[in-house]
Design an enzyme around this catalytic site. Structure first.
Site, PDB file in Angstrom:
ATOM      1  N   ASP A 190     -11.268  -8.369   7.544  1.00  0.00           N
ATOM      2  CA  ASP A 190     -12.714  -8.660   7.175  1.00  0.00           C
ATOM      3  C   ASP A 190     -13.383  -9.907   7.182  1.00  0.00           C
ATOM      4  OD1 ASP A 190     -12.817  -5.796   6.963  1.00  0.00           O
ATOM      5  OD2 ASP A 190     -13.483  -5.689   4.961  1.00  0.00           O
ATOM      6  N   LYS A 210       3.416 -15.161   2.627  1.00  0.00           N
ATOM      7  CA  LYS A 210       3.337 -16.041   1.377  1.00  0.00           C
ATOM      8  C   LYS A 210       4.649 -16.280   0.856  1.00  0.00           C
ATOM      9  CE  LYS A 210       1.005 -17.502  -2.413  1.00  0.00           C
ATOM     10  NZ  LYS A 210       0.129 -18.666  -2.350  1.00  0.00           N
ATOM     11  N   ASP A 221      -5.925  -6.842   5.652  1.00  0.00           N
ATOM     12  CA  ASP A 221      -6.933  -6.025   5.137  1.00  0.00           C
ATOM     13  C   ASP A 221      -7.930  -7.136   4.938  1.00  0.00           C
ATOM     14  OD1 ASP A 221      -8.647  -4.168   4.265  1.00  0.00           O
ATOM     15  OD2 ASP A 221      -7.337  -3.504   2.523  1.00  0.00           O
ATOM     16  N   TYR A 260       0.816  -1.118  -0.105  1.00  0.00           N
ATOM     17  CA  TYR A 260       0.021   0.028  -0.038  1.00  0.00           C
ATOM     18  C   TYR A 260       0.849   1.232  -0.036  1.00  0.00           C
ATOM     19  CZ  TYR A 260      -3.990  -2.850   1.217  1.00  0.00           C
ATOM     20  OH  TYR A 260      -5.124  -3.807   1.336  1.00  0.00           O
ATOM     21  N   ASP A 266      -3.208 -18.128   1.565  1.00  0.00           N
ATOM     22  CA  ASP A 266      -4.391 -18.713   0.879  1.00  0.00           C
ATOM     23  C   ASP A 266      -5.054 -19.961   1.655  1.00  0.00           C
ATOM     24  OD1 ASP A 266      -1.891 -19.734   0.528  1.00  0.00           O
ATOM     25  OD2 ASP A 266      -2.185 -20.522  -1.514  1.00  0.00           O
TER      26      ASP A 266
END
Ligand code: NAD
Length: 356
Positions: free
Chosen positions: A250, A190, A246, A135, A222
């Protein structure tokens, strides 16, 4: 102790009012000062994060934030939109650690989209790094590709990067939190594909040696996304970077059924923090007196725990919320057949009564 209260827009002022009553009921001598933020800041001073509001936030020991945003500000230039206030506060206060507990109270399992046995009693904490990653990494932009599959075409590019100290400090937050909970940290990365994640994992392993009492595990993002819906109760603390966090935070939030129940904290290196419900300003229900104030009340409890060193008072509030749910009172967002529907103020009053 000084608390800056920033109610904001939409349902923000309604839910913050209930959290303030709860803080008052504790009988502590807090110095509480309010200031406008978001759309309210823009209306009052022409900016979503007016200098006076920022100064108050900087001078306080902790910040209790409602929510910002309204569709009527959608046509404003980006830098004047209410949501910029949150980004500005994160940046100016160097809030790098986002803590989001996802708790599924047994009384609310029916509100979750997952089977009761999978979520009942769920209590996990997602620790997300907030200041770095793809980001904020540079370079980023849109340019004409000089190589790749389609040279000469437009391409977008971002840079994923994390330095060792950045990983270490978010790791420390996670390990410290785990020590006060179930003593397990799962670091999500990852590292089979990304160099950034390779470094992330190395640092976490090294850091883990300083916390021998905490069990450290690693999971690819994943797989973590799958395990969160398959067997979420296997987790205790999950620590991860900005991008993965992020998405996973959620996902974890939704396990609990309602966004109206979820508090959050964003901390700096000294544990000064901004505390807010995970939801937005809900313009669709603003002013109707039906918003669920519990996420904000539970955010105030997190503030007592993490920034003000008042664990006992934090637990008092959490116990009061749970006992209110046990009596069957529900705001519309968590209402199910056989329970009693109440509004924002009635729910706040019930928590006050439960506090004694
Ligand atoms: P939202 O979270 O405000 O609302 C989503 C849905 O959840 C709505 O149906 C709403 O009524 C419901 N809801 C949210 N909080 C609730 C509560 N406490 N009780 C009962 N129901 C609740 O998300 P949105 O509609 O996508 O966004 C609305 C505005 O909020 C936008 O301007 C957005 O930018 C802003 N926003 C602000 C923050 C923040 O202040 N940190 C976060 C997210 C979105």
């Amino acid at each position: 102790m000084k608390i800056a209260v920033l109610p904001g827009d939409g349902i923000g002022p309604e839910i913050i009012a209930q959290a303030r009553l709860v803080l008052d009921r504790l009988g502590e001598s807090f110095e509480i000062e309010e200031a406008p933020v978001g759309g309210a800041g823009y209306e009052a001073h022409g900016h979503p994060l007016p200098p006076e509001t920022l100064a108050l936030a900087k001078s306080a020991d902790a910040i209790l934030f409602g929510s910002v945003g309204d569709f009527k500000y959608d046509t404003l230039p980006r830098e004047l939109r209410p949501e910029q206030a949150i980004l500005g506060l994160r940046k100016h206060l160097a809030l790098f650690a986002n803590l989001r507990p996802a708790i599924c109270y047994p009384e609310l399992t029916a509100a979750s989209s997952l089977k009761a046995e999978i979520v009942s009693g769920l209590d996990i904490l997602i620790v997300r790094e907030l200041n770095g990653d793809v980001y904020f990494g540079s370079p980023k932009g849109i340019r004409t590709a000089s190589d790749g599959l389609f040279p000469g075409s437009r391409e977008g590019f971002d840079t994923m990067r994390y330095s060792e100290p950045e990983v270490r400090r978010i790791g420390q937050v996670a390990f410290t939190a785990a020590r006060k909970r179930g003593k397990k940290v799962c670091s999500v990365d990852k590292s089979n594909v990304l160099e950034t994640s390779q470094l992330w994992r190395e640092v976490m392993i090294d850091l883990g040696k300083s916390y021998p009492d905490v069990e450290l595990s690693h999971m690819y993002v994943d797989n973590a996304a799958m395990q969160l819906v398959k067997a979420p109760k296997a987790f205790d603390v999950v620590v991860t970077g900005n991008l993965f966090g992020d998405i996973l935070s959620d996902e974890a939030a939704m396990l609990t059924g309602s966004i109206g129940m979820l508090p959050s904290a964003s901390l700096d290196v000294n544990n000064k923090g901004l505390y807010e419900p995970s939801h937005g300003s809900a313009p669709d229900i603003a002013g109707k007196g039906i918003a669920n104030p519990l996420a904000t009340i539970l955010s105030a409890a997190m503030m007592l725990r993490y920034s003000l060193g008042m664990e006992e008072q934090a637990q008092r509030i959490e116990r009061a919320v749970q006992s209110v749910l046990a009596t069957g009172l529900r705001t519309a967002d968590i209402y199910t057949a056989g329970t009693t529907k109440v509004g924002t103020v009635e729910m706040g009053l019930a928590v006050l009564k439960a506090l004694g």
